[in-house]
Design an enzyme around this catalytic site. Structure first.
Site: not given
Length: 258
Positions: A73, A119, A212-215
């Protein structure tokens, strides 16, 4: 930061949020390091960050001199991406960074944007990333070999550190979070957890999670990268663990390239 929380309705009609790239600039709350601490420089030698046009987008792991791994993603135009290994402070020159452009992105061919199955993504790098005191290629698990439930794993990233609102750190953070069973995780998520996913969290307690931002970033268990930061409801909520891609299910996919 150029991200947006993307949502879909699950079987129980709950809103489930993931991290996804947005062309417009927006910031919202999911997949960051919550309840962790700043690492020592060089102590997470396999981590990389993905920047889109110079802005942090996602995390990842360096697998070899020319390949990195992240979440599907996080996929976007290869020409817009830079992968940096050996980074610690995003704003400062640490003297250990190695950056490369991306020749192509290779999301898993069965990645499903609705269920978030598969993913996982590989990135072929334009430049060689060499091992050093601050850069080591990630160890991967054997196929279908997974950490036991209760195993404490290390999740690392530069993502949001605030459960409410946003606070993006300049330096790399990590948090230790235990593995929970897919059966327990499925109770929380109403059956939306698949075999290629794994869950980490403190059920009933919360307070420690990616956000958020660690994906796309790494989950290290017993010295190997067993997970890729994927999705969840909120961050560090007591009833909703973090959901990760189970790397052991994708060793054959990885081995096609790396």
């Amino acid at each position: 930061h150029s991200y947006q929380l993307k949502q879909f309705n699950s079987k129980t009609n709950m809103k489930v949020f993931i991290l996804a790239l947005l062309v417009a600039v927006a910031v919202a709350d999911d997949d960051k390091i919550i309840g962790g601490q700043i690492v020592s420089p060089g102590s997470v030698p396999y981590i990389v960050n993905l920047k889109r046009f110079g802005s942090l987008m996602c995390g990842g792991s360096i697998l070899s001199s020319n390949y990195a791994m992240s979440a599907a993603h996080c996929n976007t135009a290869a020409a817009s991406l830079t992968v940096t290994a050996g980074d610690f402070s995003l704003s400062a020159n640490d003297g250990t960074e190695q950056a490369s452009g991306v020749t192509r992105t290779i999301p898993h061919p069965q990645y499903n944007t609705n269920t978030l199955e598969h993913d996982i993504m590989l990135l072929e790098l334009k430049s060689t990333i060499s091992t050093s005191s601050s850069v080591k290629y990630a160890n991967l698990p054997a196929a279908n070999v997974d950490p036991a439930v209760g195993t404490n794993c290390r999740v690392s990233g530069w993502g949001n550190t605030a459960i409410i609102g946003s606070n993006y750190p300049d330096k790399l953070y990590q948090v230790q979070v235990p593995v929970i069973s897919n059966a327990d995780c499925n109770q929380a998520y109403g059956g939306d957890i698949y075999d290629g996913m794994m869950c980490l969290g403190l059920l009933g307690t919360g307070g420690k999670d990616s956000c958020q931002g660690d994906s796309g970033g790494p989950v290290e268990c017993n010295g190997a990268i067993h997970g890729v930061v994927s999705w969840g409801i909120g961050c560090a909520y007591p009833d909703y663990p973090g959901v990760y891609t189970r790397v052991s299910h994708y060793i054959s996919f990885i081995n096609q390239y790396v």
